[in-house]
Design a protein around this motif. Structure first.
Motif, PDB file in Angstrom:
ATOM      1  N   CYS A  26      -2.264  -4.015  -8.888  1.00 24.82           N
ATOM      2  CA  CYS A  26      -1.824  -4.880  -7.796  1.00 24.82           C
ATOM      3  C   CYS A  26      -2.300  -6.317  -7.999  1.00 24.82           C
ATOM      4  CB  CYS A  26      -2.290  -4.343  -6.447  1.00 24.82           C
ATOM      5  SG  CYS A  26      -4.070  -4.189  -6.301  1.00 24.82           S
ATOM      6  N   CYS A  27      -3.253  -6.507  -8.901  1.00 29.10           N
ATOM      7  CA  CYS A  27      -3.804  -7.834  -9.167  1.00 29.10           C
ATOM      8  C   CYS A  27      -3.190  -8.505 -10.393  1.00 29.10           C
ATOM      9  CB  CYS A  27      -5.321  -7.742  -9.324  1.00 29.10           C
ATOM     10  SG  CYS A  27      -6.141  -7.164  -7.832  1.00 29.10           S
ATOM     11  N   ARG A  60     -14.528 -10.151  -1.236  1.00 24.82           N
ATOM     12  CA  ARG A  60     -14.739 -10.649   0.131  1.00 24.82           C
ATOM     13  C   ARG A  60     -14.174 -12.064   0.321  1.00 24.82           C
ATOM     14  NH1 ARG A  60     -18.205  -8.823   4.337  1.00 24.82           N
ATOM     15  NH2 ARG A  60     -18.887  -7.138   3.003  1.00 24.82           N
ATOM     16  N   ARG A  61     -14.287 -12.905  -0.703  1.00 20.23           N
ATOM     17  CA  ARG A  61     -13.834 -14.298  -0.591  1.00 20.23           C
ATOM     18  C   ARG A  61     -12.610 -14.585  -1.445  1.00 20.23           C
ATOM     19  NH1 ARG A  61     -18.406 -18.198  -1.922  1.00 20.23           N
ATOM     20  NH2 ARG A  61     -18.409 -16.961  -3.807  1.00 20.23           N
ATOM     21  N   ARG A  71      -2.952  -9.038   0.929  1.00 17.21           N
ATOM     22  CA  ARG A  71      -3.818  -8.117   1.664  1.00 17.21           C
ATOM     23  C   ARG A  71      -2.980  -6.893   1.996  1.00 17.21           C
ATOM     24  NH1 ARG A  71      -6.258  -7.785   7.334  1.00 17.21           N
ATOM     25  NH2 ARG A  71      -7.888  -6.250   6.962  1.00 17.21           N
ATOM     26  N   LEU A  72      -3.300  -5.811   1.357  1.00 14.38           N
ATOM     27  CA  LEU A  72      -2.559  -4.572   1.538  1.00 14.38           C
ATOM     28  C   LEU A  72      -3.054  -3.865   2.793  1.00 14.38           C
ATOM     29  CD1 LEU A  72      -0.460  -2.702   0.278  1.00 14.38           C
ATOM     30  CD2 LEU A  72      -2.302  -1.633  -1.011  1.00 14.38           C
ATOM     31  N   THR A  73      -2.143  -3.668   3.743  1.00 11.23           N
ATOM     32  CA  THR A  73      -2.470  -2.960   4.985  1.00 11.23           C
ATOM     33  C   THR A  73      -1.435  -1.864   5.212  1.00 11.23           C
ATOM     34  OG1 THR A  73      -1.121  -4.420   6.354  1.00 11.23           O
ATOM     35  CG2 THR A  73      -3.433  -5.078   6.012  1.00 11.23           C
ATOM     36  N   ARG A  74      -1.744  -0.965   6.125  1.00 14.57           N
ATOM     37  CA  ARG A  74      -0.800   0.108   6.452  1.00 14.57           C
ATOM     38  C   ARG A  74       0.545  -0.464   6.885  1.00 14.57           C
ATOM     39  NH1 ARG A  74      -5.216   0.968   9.008  1.00 14.57           N
ATOM     40  NH2 ARG A  74      -6.612   2.659   8.499  1.00 14.57           N
ATOM     41  N   ASP A  75       0.501  -1.515   7.684  1.00 12.23           N
ATOM     42  CA  ASP A  75       1.721  -2.109   8.229  1.00 12.23           C
ATOM     43  C   ASP A  75       2.583  -2.778   7.167  1.00 12.23           C
ATOM     44  OD1 ASP A  75       0.736  -1.320  10.700  1.00 12.23           O
ATOM     45  OD2 ASP A  75      -0.085  -3.297  11.161  1.00 12.23           O
TER      46      ASP A  75
END
Length: 141
Positions: A26-27, A60-61, A71-75
């Motif tokens: 993913c990076c 973190r930064r 930013r991978l989120t469920r949504d």
């Protein structure tokens, strides 16, 4: 039941983060075709990606140093169609079990690298890469 077998909606933030297998895919930098919007993967790793561990060197930064870092989120999971089918998040979203090489199953973070399922030995960092167009992949990494 181990947390990684639970539905994604039931995971807390720490469990969600722990679900990452550390493949590093993913990076990798992506190229978008200006005409049709298609996304092409490259073998160029983000400057913050540790290409040996598959982990971000400043997670973190990271958005401070790489403002367009995802930013991978469920949504947002279904928006990232470029994620590999082997991605733990995609697999669990489809209610599939994690593969044997996933560290939560194997108990060893090196298993993903030993089985060739990570970016280790297959990528170049963006600091050394040169023109993006010279690094577009024909298929999955």
């Amino acid at each position: 039941m181990p947390f990684w077998e639970m539905p994604l909606e039931k995971l807390d933030r720490a469990q969600w983060e722990a679900l990452c297998d550390g493949c590093g895919k993913c990076c990798l930098l992506k190229a978008e075709d200006e005409d049709d919007g298609q996304i092409y993967m490259t073998n160029i790793a983000c400057k913050l990606l540790d290409t040996q561990s598959g982990q971000c060197s400043d997670y973190r930064r990271r958005r401070y140093f790489v403002p367009d870092c995802v930013r991978l989120t469920r949504d947002k999971l279904d928006q990232f169609t470029w994620l590999p089918d082997s991605c733990a998040y995609k697999m669990r979203a489809r209610d599939l079990p994690l593969p044997e090489w996933h560290y939560l199953v194997s108990g060893d973070r090196e298993t993903i690298h030993e089985t060739g399922n990570s970016i280790r030995g297959k990528v170049i960092t963006e600091v050394k890469a040169g023109p993006l167009e010279q690094h577009i992949l024909d298929g999955p990494l």
